[in-house]
Scaffold this active site. Sequence first.
Site, PDB file in Angstrom:
ATOM      1  N   LYS A  73       0.844  -1.181   0.000  1.00 50.03           N
ATOM      2  CA  LYS A  73       0.000   0.000   0.000  1.00 50.03           C
ATOM      3  C   LYS A  73       0.882   1.235   0.000  1.00 50.03           C
ATOM      4  O   LYS A  73       1.997   1.223   0.526  1.00 50.03           O
ATOM      5  CB  LYS A  73      -0.922   0.028   1.228  1.00 50.03           C
ATOM      6  N   GLU A  74       0.386   2.292  -0.542  1.00 51.85           N
ATOM      7  CA  GLU A  74       1.145   3.540  -0.622  1.00 51.85           C
ATOM      8  C   GLU A  74       1.211   4.196   0.754  1.00 51.85           C
ATOM      9  O   GLU A  74       0.182   4.415   1.390  1.00 51.85           O
ATOM     10  CB  GLU A  74       0.469   4.493  -1.604  1.00 51.85           C
TER      11      GLU A  74
END
Length: 629
Positions: A23-24
């Site tokens: 995930k960012e």
Amino acid sequence: MDLDPEGIFRDDSDSDEEFSQEKEPTKDLVVYLVDASPKMFSPTTTDGGKDDTHFHAVMNCLVQALKAQIIGRSYDEVSIVFFNTKEKKNLQDQEAIYVFNVEEREPLDKPTARLIKELSSIEDTFLSNIGSRYGITPGSRENSLNNAIWVAQALLRKGSAKTTTKRMVLFTNEDDPFGSVTGATKTDMIRTTVQRAKDVQDLGILIELLPLSRPDEEFNVSIFYADMMGLEGDEIAQFLPLASQRLEDMTDQLRKRIFKKRKVKTLTFQLTNDVCIEVNTYALIRPTVPGTITWLDAMTNIPLRTERSFICNDTGALLEEAPKRFHPYNNEVVKFSVAELSAVKKLPNTANNLRLLGFKPLNCLKDYHNLRPSTFIFPSDEDIFGSTRAFIALHKSMLRLGRFALAFYGTSSNSHLVALVAQEEVTTSSGQVEPPGMHMIYLPYSDDIRSVEEIHTVSDGVAPRATDDQIKKASALIKRIDLKDFSVCQFANPALQRHYGALQVFALGEDEMPDIKDETLPDEDGLSRPGVVKAIEEFKTALYGENYNEEEEEKTAGGAHADAARKRKAIAEKAAEESKSYDWADLADKGKLKELTVVELKYYLTAQNLPLIGKKELLINRILTHLGK
């Protein structure tokens, strides 16, 4: 397909860890490890010819970087750790390690004005209060570098790896920290420190080195730090600092590390009813605006939370039910609940969705269709494996056939037709200039495109036209003053710079405003070049003639302006006189404003110095607003 789906769309600056993140991250946690050994305090000559110390350069670098971080990434958290110190201050009670902090702040926390203020003056009292020494000495098993990494690792335990990026940034001018010890002791210290660094990296924590070199002594990464950071081959050469590198460049290097690319959101790109791929969107260029206003409690300085309540106008009771909205239609009031309005606006299956509609030739896309900054899209295999391969195939076909993709991009509150324009990768000898991918251009609605209205002030209605000679002279002038390789990124917003400068003076208690260089002012030196001056004079002669007297023209223009001002004053007085013959409040209460003509409505607007533009309905609303109805 022979192409590497990950390699072709990977930026040179993207590390393996960043490319394989699940995930960012949304927050950056950084621990700055600063070497405080006596060697850091030794004077060194800068390019400017003055003597300075590496410690002073690092402190100046950190102060400037923290100021920039408060403006750009205020929710990122930092910690400053000195190693090779006489005093110790850390929870692990390790020797020669000092965690610098101020009151009312956690060791790893958001930067504050007090932290920046005390860090900017720490150099004056550092040697007397904290002290400097060599932490690794012959006859001792003490390993200050290993202890510093251990303390930094403990500070970075907070936060999830899915939502944060964790980094250690190391400042030192010592390329051989174990040079003073020999034999088995040295071998054991190197092995222990390298293993500690590998354990840290296995936890997802990045270790970055900012080496400091002397003009006569180049920092050699290969002696130790290449092994500690796992560098091999060409990666080692990238870390070797150039002999001509100035200490002042360190601040720019650090800012590049602070302000990383962050994606806006992840979209599902629907190619057909059965085929979907995943893409990330990035905002390449956006206007910079001042930060949002945060209301604080006057006593505690804690941010306030805003709450809104509705009170019945008749009973004064607090309304528990959600208020209803209404819309007048055919002399009736049609009521809507908030839920009904949301259902009307909501589009089915459009959340974070991009749906392909078809393709059109690139010449169908006009310059005036681009009304707002585009969004850059880039493939991702995080959730939908094979997205990159499909994106590459689509990207190559669009470039080969000269087509752009027409797509529907919608959310529950906003929907657009967008044009996806493929961009080919552009590289030079110095690296990548433009990345491969697609630009998502938001196409205008039909109401956004209007025919050009030519309005001329001349009485006979004939528009003045430039002669061929005037056009030729104007073209020559434009070519002379054209900016080569222009980019909006070359110029800072002077109003924003003054805004943040004022905040800096207020927060840090400084006496003077920092010098703000306005890069938008005309280049006087450039405009005074003989070729530019000649082009300007030739253009003025072609436009006004050889006997043009600027002073006389200004006097004549001044008289014309005075006549126009007198006419405007007379019109305003007449409108005020006409406006008195109407009972505007009574007309508004009885709903009879719509029976008046536009000219009559403008009597009131002119008398009250209100704008006159707009259709009749807009003029009525403006009057009602001014009357408080």
